[in-house]
Scaffold this motif. Sequence first.
Motif, PDB file in Angstrom:
ATOM      1  N   THR A   1      69.671   4.740 109.897  1.00 34.55           N
ATOM      2  CA  THR A   1      69.864   3.266 109.694  1.00 34.55           C
ATOM      3  C   THR A   1      70.738   2.659 110.719  1.00 34.55           C
ATOM      4  O   THR A   1      70.932   1.425 111.043  1.00 34.55           O
ATOM      5  N   LEU A   2      71.252   3.500 111.596  1.00 39.14           N
ATOM      6  CA  LEU A   2      72.122   3.075 112.735  1.00 39.14           C
ATOM      7  C   LEU A   2      71.352   2.405 113.948  1.00 39.14           C
ATOM      8  O   LEU A   2      71.743   1.335 114.469  1.00 39.14           O
ATOM      9  N   ALA A   3      70.027   2.919 114.202  1.00 43.72           N
ATOM     10  CA  ALA A   3      69.188   2.501 115.232  1.00 43.72           C
ATOM     11  C   ALA A   3      68.800   0.996 115.080  1.00 43.72           C
ATOM     12  O   ALA A   3      69.006   0.069 115.678  1.00 43.72           O
ATOM     13  N   PRO A   4      68.423   0.513 113.707  1.00 44.27           N
ATOM     14  CA  PRO A   4      68.094  -0.826 113.489  1.00 44.27           C
ATOM     15  C   PRO A   4      69.026  -1.791 113.512  1.00 44.27           C
ATOM     16  O   PRO A   4      69.175  -2.832 113.960  1.00 44.27           O
ATOM     17  N   LEU A   5      70.214  -1.286 113.107  1.00 37.04           N
ATOM     18  CA  LEU A   5      71.635  -1.886 113.289  1.00 37.04           C
ATOM     19  C   LEU A   5      71.888  -2.526 114.609  1.00 37.04           C
ATOM     20  O   LEU A   5      72.119  -3.599 115.155  1.00 37.04           O
ATOM     21  N   CYS A   6      71.808  -1.317 115.556  1.00 36.09           N
ATOM     22  CA  CYS A   6      72.050  -1.565 117.026  1.00 36.09           C
ATOM     23  C   CYS A   6      71.044  -2.540 117.616  1.00 36.09           C
ATOM     24  O   CYS A   6      71.562  -3.182 118.379  1.00 36.09           O
ATOM     25  N   THR A   7      69.852  -2.417 117.211  1.00 36.31           N
ATOM     26  CA  THR A   7      68.664  -3.561 117.417  1.00 36.31           C
ATOM     27  C   THR A   7      69.261  -4.818 117.126  1.00 36.31           C
ATOM     28  O   THR A   7      69.065  -5.668 117.984  1.00 36.31           O
ATOM     29  N   SER A   8      69.780  -5.160 116.060  1.00 36.79           N
ATOM     30  CA  SER A   8      70.064  -6.252 115.724  1.00 36.79           C
ATOM     31  C   SER A   8      71.515  -6.771 116.626  1.00 36.79           C
ATOM     32  O   SER A   8      71.413  -8.119 116.997  1.00 36.79           O
ATOM     33  N   ILE A   9      72.331  -5.728 116.983  1.00 32.03           N
ATOM     34  CA  ILE A   9      73.331  -6.213 117.813  1.00 32.03           C
ATOM     35  C   ILE A   9      72.913  -6.503 119.170  1.00 32.03           C
ATOM     36  O   ILE A   9      73.201  -7.573 119.755  1.00 32.03           O
ATOM     37  N   SER A  10      71.953  -5.780 119.730  1.00 31.47           N
ATOM     38  CA  SER A  10      71.284  -5.914 120.956  1.00 31.47           C
ATOM     39  C   SER A  10      70.586  -7.243 121.184  1.00 31.47           C
ATOM     40  O   SER A  10      70.676  -7.837 122.270  1.00 31.47           O
ATOM     41  N   SER A  11      69.983  -7.678 120.053  1.00 34.85           N
ATOM     42  CA  SER A  11      68.942  -8.777 120.256  1.00 34.85           C
ATOM     43  C   SER A  11      69.703 -10.044 119.780  1.00 34.85           C
ATOM     44  O   SER A  11      69.160 -11.006 120.359  1.00 34.85           O
ATOM     45  N   GLY A  12      70.959  -9.928 119.448  1.00 35.38           N
ATOM     46  CA  GLY A  12      71.693 -11.256 119.205  1.00 35.38           C
ATOM     47  C   GLY A  12      71.682 -11.545 117.886  1.00 35.38           C
ATOM     48  O   GLY A  12      72.410 -12.651 117.556  1.00 35.38           O
ATOM     49  N   ARG A  13      71.124 -10.904 116.997  1.00 35.93           N
ATOM     50  CA  ARG A  13      71.176 -11.305 115.599  1.00 35.93           C
ATOM     51  C   ARG A  13      72.576 -10.974 115.011  1.00 35.93           C
ATOM     52  O   ARG A  13      72.921 -11.727 114.038  1.00 35.93           O
ATOM     53  N   ILE A  14      73.150 -10.251 115.439  1.00 39.18           N
ATOM     54  CA  ILE A  14      74.745  -9.814 115.222  1.00 39.18           C
ATOM     55  C   ILE A  14      75.631 -10.157 116.331  1.00 39.18           C
ATOM     56  O   ILE A  14      75.451  -9.825 117.452  1.00 39.18           O
ATOM     57  N   THR A  15      76.500 -11.352 116.275  1.00 38.19           N
ATOM     58  CA  THR A  15      77.293 -11.769 117.300  1.00 38.19           C
ATOM     59  C   THR A  15      78.902 -11.913 116.979  1.00 38.19           C
ATOM     60  O   THR A  15      79.384 -12.364 117.654  1.00 38.19           O
ATOM     61  N   SER A  16      79.109 -11.696 115.662  1.00 43.49           N
ATOM     62  CA  SER A  16      80.497 -12.043 115.229  1.00 43.49           C
ATOM     63  C   SER A  16      81.056 -10.505 114.534  1.00 43.49           C
ATOM     64  O   SER A  16      81.079 -10.778 113.200  1.00 43.49           O
ATOM     65  N   ILE A  17      81.392  -9.640 115.030  1.00 46.17           N
ATOM     66  CA  ILE A  17      82.011  -8.366 114.368  1.00 46.17           C
ATOM     67  C   ILE A  17      83.276  -8.417 114.131  1.00 46.17           C
ATOM     68  O   ILE A  17      84.225  -8.654 115.112  1.00 46.17           O
ATOM     69  N   LEU A  18      83.681  -8.228 112.749  1.00 48.82           N
ATOM     70  CA  LEU A  18      84.956  -8.260 112.471  1.00 48.82           C
ATOM     71  C   LEU A  18      85.419  -6.639 112.230  1.00 48.82           C
ATOM     72  O   LEU A  18      84.628  -5.637 111.517  1.00 48.82           O
ATOM     73  N   VAL A  19      86.387  -6.095 112.828  1.00 49.25           N
ATOM     74  CA  VAL A  19      86.837  -4.785 112.849  1.00 49.25           C
ATOM     75  C   VAL A  19      87.874  -4.563 111.973  1.00 49.25           C
ATOM     76  O   VAL A  19      88.888  -5.240 112.125  1.00 49.25           O
ATOM     77  N   LEU A  20      88.015  -3.514 111.286  1.00 50.09           N
ATOM     78  CA  LEU A  20      89.181  -2.971 110.368  1.00 50.09           C
ATOM     79  C   LEU A  20      89.278  -1.771 110.916  1.00 50.09           C
ATOM     80  O   LEU A  20      88.591  -0.669 110.787  1.00 50.09           O
ATOM     81  N   ALA A  21      90.419  -1.666 111.748  1.00 48.82           N
ATOM     82  CA  ALA A  21      91.064  -0.106 112.257  1.00 48.82           C
ATOM     83  C   ALA A  21      92.050   0.411 111.575  1.00 48.82           C
ATOM     84  O   ALA A  21      92.956  -0.302 111.150  1.00 48.82           O
ATOM     85  N   GLY A  22      91.988   1.630 111.527  1.00 48.31           N
ATOM     86  CA  GLY A  22      93.158   2.754 110.781  1.00 48.31           C
ATOM     87  C   GLY A  22      93.645   3.663 111.948  1.00 48.31           C
ATOM     88  O   GLY A  22      93.199   3.572 112.980  1.00 48.31           O
ATOM     89  N   ALA A  23      94.402   4.688 111.394  1.00 50.16           N
ATOM     90  CA  ALA A  23      95.070   5.735 112.087  1.00 50.16           C
ATOM     91  C   ALA A  23      93.915   6.580 112.834  1.00 50.16           C
ATOM     92  O   ALA A  23      94.247   6.961 113.998  1.00 50.16           O
ATOM     93  N   GLY A  24      92.710   6.683 112.182  1.00 51.06           N
ATOM     94  CA  GLY A  24      91.881   7.608 112.998  1.00 51.06           C
ATOM     95  C   GLY A  24      91.562   7.048 114.388  1.00 51.06           C
ATOM     96  O   GLY A  24      90.789   7.867 115.117  1.00 51.06           O
TER      97      GLY A  24
END
Length: 340
Positions: free
Chosen positions: A10-33
């Motif tokens: 499932t990672l490959a199609p998601l990354c395709t969406s990022i590369s193609s511009g369909r995903i442009t507004s990513i919210l990150v929640l970061a923890g200790a890891g």
Amino acid sequence: MSNPSKSNSTLAPLCTSISSGRITSILVLAGAGLSTSAGIPDFRTPETGLYAKLAPLNLPYPEALFHISYFRHTPEPFYAFARARHPKNLRPTVAHAFLALLERKGKLKFVVTQNIDGLEVDAGVSVDRVLNAHGSWRGQRCLKCKVPFDAGRFRDAVGKGEVPICGVEGCGGAVKPDIVMFGERLPKEFDDVVENVLPEADMVLVMGTSLKVAPCSTLPRKVGGDVPRVLVNNEVVGDFGTRERDVCVIGSCDDGVREMARELGWEEELDEVWREAVERKERAVQAEGWDEENEPSLDECIARAAEKMKARNGVSDGHRRMLEGHLGEKMASILGRMNL
């Protein structure tokens, strides 16, 4: 439903969406890891986590190290941790660099971090795109009178493993960095993120967190079901895996972002951003005059603090000052009633 143990399908199609511009507004929640490979242990891993390392201090409970009620009278354990794990000793990780790369690519909406090390900004993420939900080390003030404390004096005290003490006449309170401890309120900006930033996110990236500390843990559940959620973590946490568009990348944050970078074709750029960030941090450390020679390890700092507290029968300097203050007030009251 996606299988949390199989990420690559499932990672490959998601990354395709990022590369193609369909995903442009990513919210990150970061923890200790996100920062473990920088030298900060996570909190709950048996034997190697921070809470396990605190055993010599005989704290009433592990979280007391970061609880405001305990810090008020016994700040020594916190500053034992601080000496070894102050951000001046740390360099941004590959995972931090990935966030900076997301911004360079015009894909980053915002970062909500539960960490206090400030390494997201050190890596190159714009300050106005980061909310340190639990505060940061970028300022410090007296816990008692709230007067800001000089950064140079604070640096000297931390470097010696000492508790910085307010210099305002008649105060003598312990100085606390501008971090949010357990028992304190999160900054009001967190509500702004929930109300204004979260609705505009077209993807949520959760990295290196147990999702056990509210209210940050609630963020991934607040996005709509049509918004893809990506977890990069050593194990599945929260309700990840229950939505059709969930993607779980199981492993360390550094390994996870490298897997994403390969899918996106960003590997070389990621390494370049990381190299620049590390070099920039090293120059900043040198300019600020931090002496990193022969710095003690976290275990050594904890052992020294435990020995000092044991020698005082567990009474910290801060607790002693507090008791002396109460006794002084009582004595003054008695003398006053006696007209002495």
